[in-house]
Scaffold this motif. Structure first.
Motif, PDB file in Angstrom:
ATOM      1  N   GLU A  85      52.864  52.770  43.004  1.00  0.00           N
ATOM      2  CA  GLU A  85      51.828  52.094  42.217  1.00  0.00           C
ATOM      3  C   GLU A  85      51.139  53.039  41.245  1.00  0.00           C
ATOM      4  OE1 GLU A  85      49.595  48.636  43.401  1.00  0.00           O
ATOM      5  OE2 GLU A  85      50.292  48.978  45.449  1.00  0.00           O
ATOM      6  N   SER A  86      51.215  54.330  41.477  1.00  0.00           N
ATOM      7  CA  SER A  86      50.624  55.297  40.547  1.00  0.00           C
ATOM      8  C   SER A  86      51.488  55.505  39.299  1.00  0.00           C
ATOM      9  CB  SER A  86      50.393  56.633  41.251  1.00  0.00           C
ATOM     10  OG  SER A  86      51.619  57.149  41.727  1.00  0.00           O
ATOM     11  N   ASP A  87      52.725  55.007  39.294  1.00  0.00           N
ATOM     12  CA  ASP A  87      53.588  55.090  38.120  1.00  0.00           C
ATOM     13  C   ASP A  87      53.216  53.979  37.149  1.00  0.00           C
ATOM     14  OD1 ASP A  87      55.257  57.201  39.185  1.00  0.00           O
ATOM     15  OD2 ASP A  87      56.273  55.688  40.414  1.00  0.00           O
ATOM     16  N   GLU A  88      53.031  54.320  35.896  1.00  0.00           N
ATOM     17  CA  GLU A  88      52.709  53.306  34.882  1.00  0.00           C
ATOM     18  C   GLU A  88      53.930  52.447  34.571  1.00  0.00           C
ATOM     19  OE1 GLU A  88      50.377  51.186  32.227  1.00  0.00           O
ATOM     20  OE2 GLU A  88      49.667  52.776  33.536  1.00  0.00           O
ATOM     21  N   THR A  89      55.109  53.106  34.473  1.00  0.00           N
ATOM     22  CA  THR A  89      56.348  52.405  34.131  1.00  0.00           C
ATOM     23  C   THR A  89      57.475  52.874  35.059  1.00  0.00           C
ATOM     24  OG1 THR A  89      57.122  54.080  32.553  1.00  0.00           O
ATOM     25  CG2 THR A  89      55.656  52.351  31.685  1.00  0.00           C
ATOM     26  N   VAL A  90      58.578  52.139  35.025  1.00  0.00           N
ATOM     27  CA  VAL A  90      59.750  52.551  35.802  1.00  0.00           C
ATOM     28  C   VAL A  90      60.308  53.856  35.230  1.00  0.00           C
ATOM     29  CG1 VAL A  90      62.021  51.876  36.661  1.00  0.00           C
ATOM     30  CG2 VAL A  90      60.229  50.156  36.428  1.00  0.00           C
ATOM     31  N   ALA A  91      60.245  54.029  33.924  1.00  0.00           N
ATOM     32  CA  ALA A  91      60.697  55.286  33.306  1.00  0.00           C
ATOM     33  C   ALA A  91      59.864  56.462  33.811  1.00  0.00           C
ATOM     34  CB  ALA A  91      60.627  55.187  31.784  1.00  0.00           C
ATOM     35  N   ASP A  92      58.555  56.265  33.938  1.00  0.00           N
ATOM     36  CA  ASP A  92      57.693  57.311  34.497  1.00  0.00           C
ATOM     37  C   ASP A  92      58.118  57.661  35.923  1.00  0.00           C
ATOM     38  OD1 ASP A  92      56.161  57.279  32.163  1.00  0.00           O
ATOM     39  OD2 ASP A  92      54.576  56.033  33.033  1.00  0.00           O
ATOM     40  N   ALA A  93      58.474  56.642  36.692  1.00  0.00           N
ATOM     41  CA  ALA A  93      58.920  56.869  38.072  1.00  0.00           C
ATOM     42  C   ALA A  93      60.211  57.681  38.092  1.00  0.00           C
ATOM     43  CB  ALA A  93      59.109  55.537  38.794  1.00  0.00           C
ATOM     44  N   ALA A  94      61.140  57.364  37.186  1.00  0.00           N
ATOM     45  CA  ALA A  94      62.412  58.102  37.127  1.00  0.00           C
ATOM     46  C   ALA A  94      62.178  59.570  36.787  1.00  0.00           C
ATOM     47  CB  ALA A  94      63.346  57.461  36.109  1.00  0.00           C
ATOM     48  N   LEU A  95      61.307  59.824  35.824  1.00  0.00           N
ATOM     49  CA  LEU A  95      61.018  61.206  35.445  1.00  0.00           C
ATOM     50  C   LEU A  95      60.311  61.934  36.590  1.00  0.00           C
ATOM     51  CD1 LEU A  95      61.211  63.371  33.278  1.00  0.00           C
ATOM     52  CD2 LEU A  95      59.053  62.497  32.330  1.00  0.00           C
ATOM     53  N   ARG A  96      59.364  61.283  37.237  1.00  0.00           N
ATOM     54  CA  ARG A  96      58.666  61.894  38.387  1.00  0.00           C
ATOM     55  C   ARG A  96      59.659  62.257  39.483  1.00  0.00           C
ATOM     56  NH1 ARG A  96      57.800  59.639  42.815  1.00  0.00           N
ATOM     57  NH2 ARG A  96      57.779  57.485  42.054  1.00  0.00           N
ATOM     58  N   GLU A  97      60.532  61.304  39.821  1.00  0.00           N
ATOM     59  CA  GLU A  97      61.531  61.550  40.869  1.00  0.00           C
ATOM     60  C   GLU A  97      62.468  62.689  40.477  1.00  0.00           C
ATOM     61  OE1 GLU A  97      62.091  60.425  43.928  1.00  0.00           O
ATOM     62  OE2 GLU A  97      60.561  58.870  44.023  1.00  0.00           O
ATOM     63  N   ALA A  98      62.881  62.731  39.214  1.00  0.00           N
ATOM     64  CA  ALA A  98      63.786  63.799  38.759  1.00  0.00           C
ATOM     65  C   ALA A  98      63.140  65.171  38.907  1.00  0.00           C
ATOM     66  CB  ALA A  98      64.209  63.545  37.316  1.00  0.00           C
ATOM     67  N   VAL A  99      61.882  65.285  38.536  1.00  0.00           N
ATOM     68  CA  VAL A  99      61.172  66.562  38.678  1.00  0.00           C
ATOM     69  C   VAL A  99      61.010  66.918  40.152  1.00  0.00           C
ATOM     70  CG1 VAL A  99      58.960  67.740  38.299  1.00  0.00           C
ATOM     71  CG2 VAL A  99      59.990  66.395  36.453  1.00  0.00           C
ATOM     72  N   GLU A 100      60.583  65.951  40.965  1.00  0.00           N
ATOM     73  CA  GLU A 100      60.389  66.218  42.397  1.00  0.00           C
ATOM     74  C   GLU A 100      61.681  66.647  43.077  1.00  0.00           C
ATOM     75  OE1 GLU A 100      56.853  62.891  43.190  1.00  0.00           O
ATOM     76  OE2 GLU A 100      58.794  62.637  44.154  1.00  0.00           O
ATOM     77  N   GLU A 101      62.791  65.988  42.738  1.00  0.00           N
ATOM     78  CA  GLU A 101      64.042  66.240  43.447  1.00  0.00           C
ATOM     79  C   GLU A 101      64.855  67.400  42.874  1.00  0.00           C
ATOM     80  OE1 GLU A 101      66.291  62.649  44.022  1.00  0.00           O
ATOM     81  OE2 GLU A 101      64.561  61.606  44.867  1.00  0.00           O
ATOM     82  N   SER A 102      64.571  67.803  41.629  1.00  0.00           N
ATOM     83  CA  SER A 102      65.338  68.894  41.017  1.00  0.00           C
ATOM     84  C   SER A 102      64.562  70.189  40.926  1.00  0.00           C
ATOM     85  CB  SER A 102      65.787  68.504  39.603  1.00  0.00           C
ATOM     86  OG  SER A 102      64.683  68.528  38.702  1.00  0.00           O
ATOM     87  N   GLY A 103      63.230  70.117  40.935  1.00  0.00           N
ATOM     88  CA  GLY A 103      62.417  71.304  40.742  1.00  0.00           C
ATOM     89  C   GLY A 103      62.402  71.785  39.300  1.00  0.00           C
ATOM     90  N   ILE A 104      62.997  71.030  38.374  1.00  0.00           N
ATOM     91  CA  ILE A 104      63.048  71.396  36.958  1.00  0.00           C
ATOM     92  C   ILE A 104      61.878  70.703  36.254  1.00  0.00           C
ATOM     93  CG2 ILE A 104      64.421  71.358  34.836  1.00  0.00           C
ATOM     94  CD1 ILE A 104      66.930  71.097  36.678  1.00  0.00           C
TER      95      ILE A 104
END
Length: 172
Positions: A85-104
């Motif tokens: 619910e803290s994600d504004e958009t699904v794209a924001d969620a994808a970017l958040r997940e990518a950073v969390e899971e890759s460390g990049i």
């Protein structure tokens, strides 16, 4: 930031997406119908199924894609996960997940939807459900070194022309 903004963003992405293949067009229509009947369908709490945010993380030169060996799924898949619910958009969620899971940290999200997939799965709800993945293309900066998170058994770059056996990665 809410279930409503996630729902609006998912609906807009799917409405704007113009897949070339018949199967993808059919999946697009099914996902739009799902969203039409599920106002909270972008959140994990929606047990019959929910939209998830997937990140196809590409190397800066487009020769490799970053995949995770998922402990629950038991195979190499793209990064991504549940919308919050803290994600504004699904794209924001994808970017958040990518950073969390890759460390990049300096990842670049390309606009629009890259693709979609649907998977039967028993996720963290503990009961069978469906993940309706919206896929986004994300590019890593030159020299990016991924760091495996606790959500992964392994994490590595794979050449686009030599993906691991059993990988179900929709590459253009």
């Amino acid at each position: 930031m809410s279930a409503e903004s996630l729902h609006r963003s998912a609906t807009a992405l799917l409405t704007e997406w113009a897949p070339a293949e018949r199967g993808e067009r059919s999946l697009r229509e099914a996902m739009l119908a799902f969203l039409g009947s599920a106002p909270r369908g972008c959140l994990r709490e929606h047990a019959p199924g929910h939209v998830t945010a997937s990140a196809l993380v590409w190397s800066h030169d487009g020769r490799e894609v970053l995949l995770t060996l998922h402990p629950r799924v038991g195979r190499w898949i793209q990064l991504g996960g549940h919308c919050e619910e803290s994600d504004e958009t699904v794209a924001d969620a994808a970017l958040r997940e990518a950073v969390e899971e890759s460390g990049i940290l300096d990842l670049t999200l390309e606009p629009g939807l890259s693709g979609a997939q649907a998977h039967p799965i028993t996720c963290s709800l503990g009961q069978p459900t469906r993940h309706l993945d919206l896929l986004f293309r994300i590019t890593a900066p030159p020299g990016a070194v991924p760091v495996r998170s606790s959500e992964s058994t392994d994490l590595r770059w794979w050449p686009v022309d030599a993906l691991p056996e059993g990988a179900d990665i929709p590459l253009p």
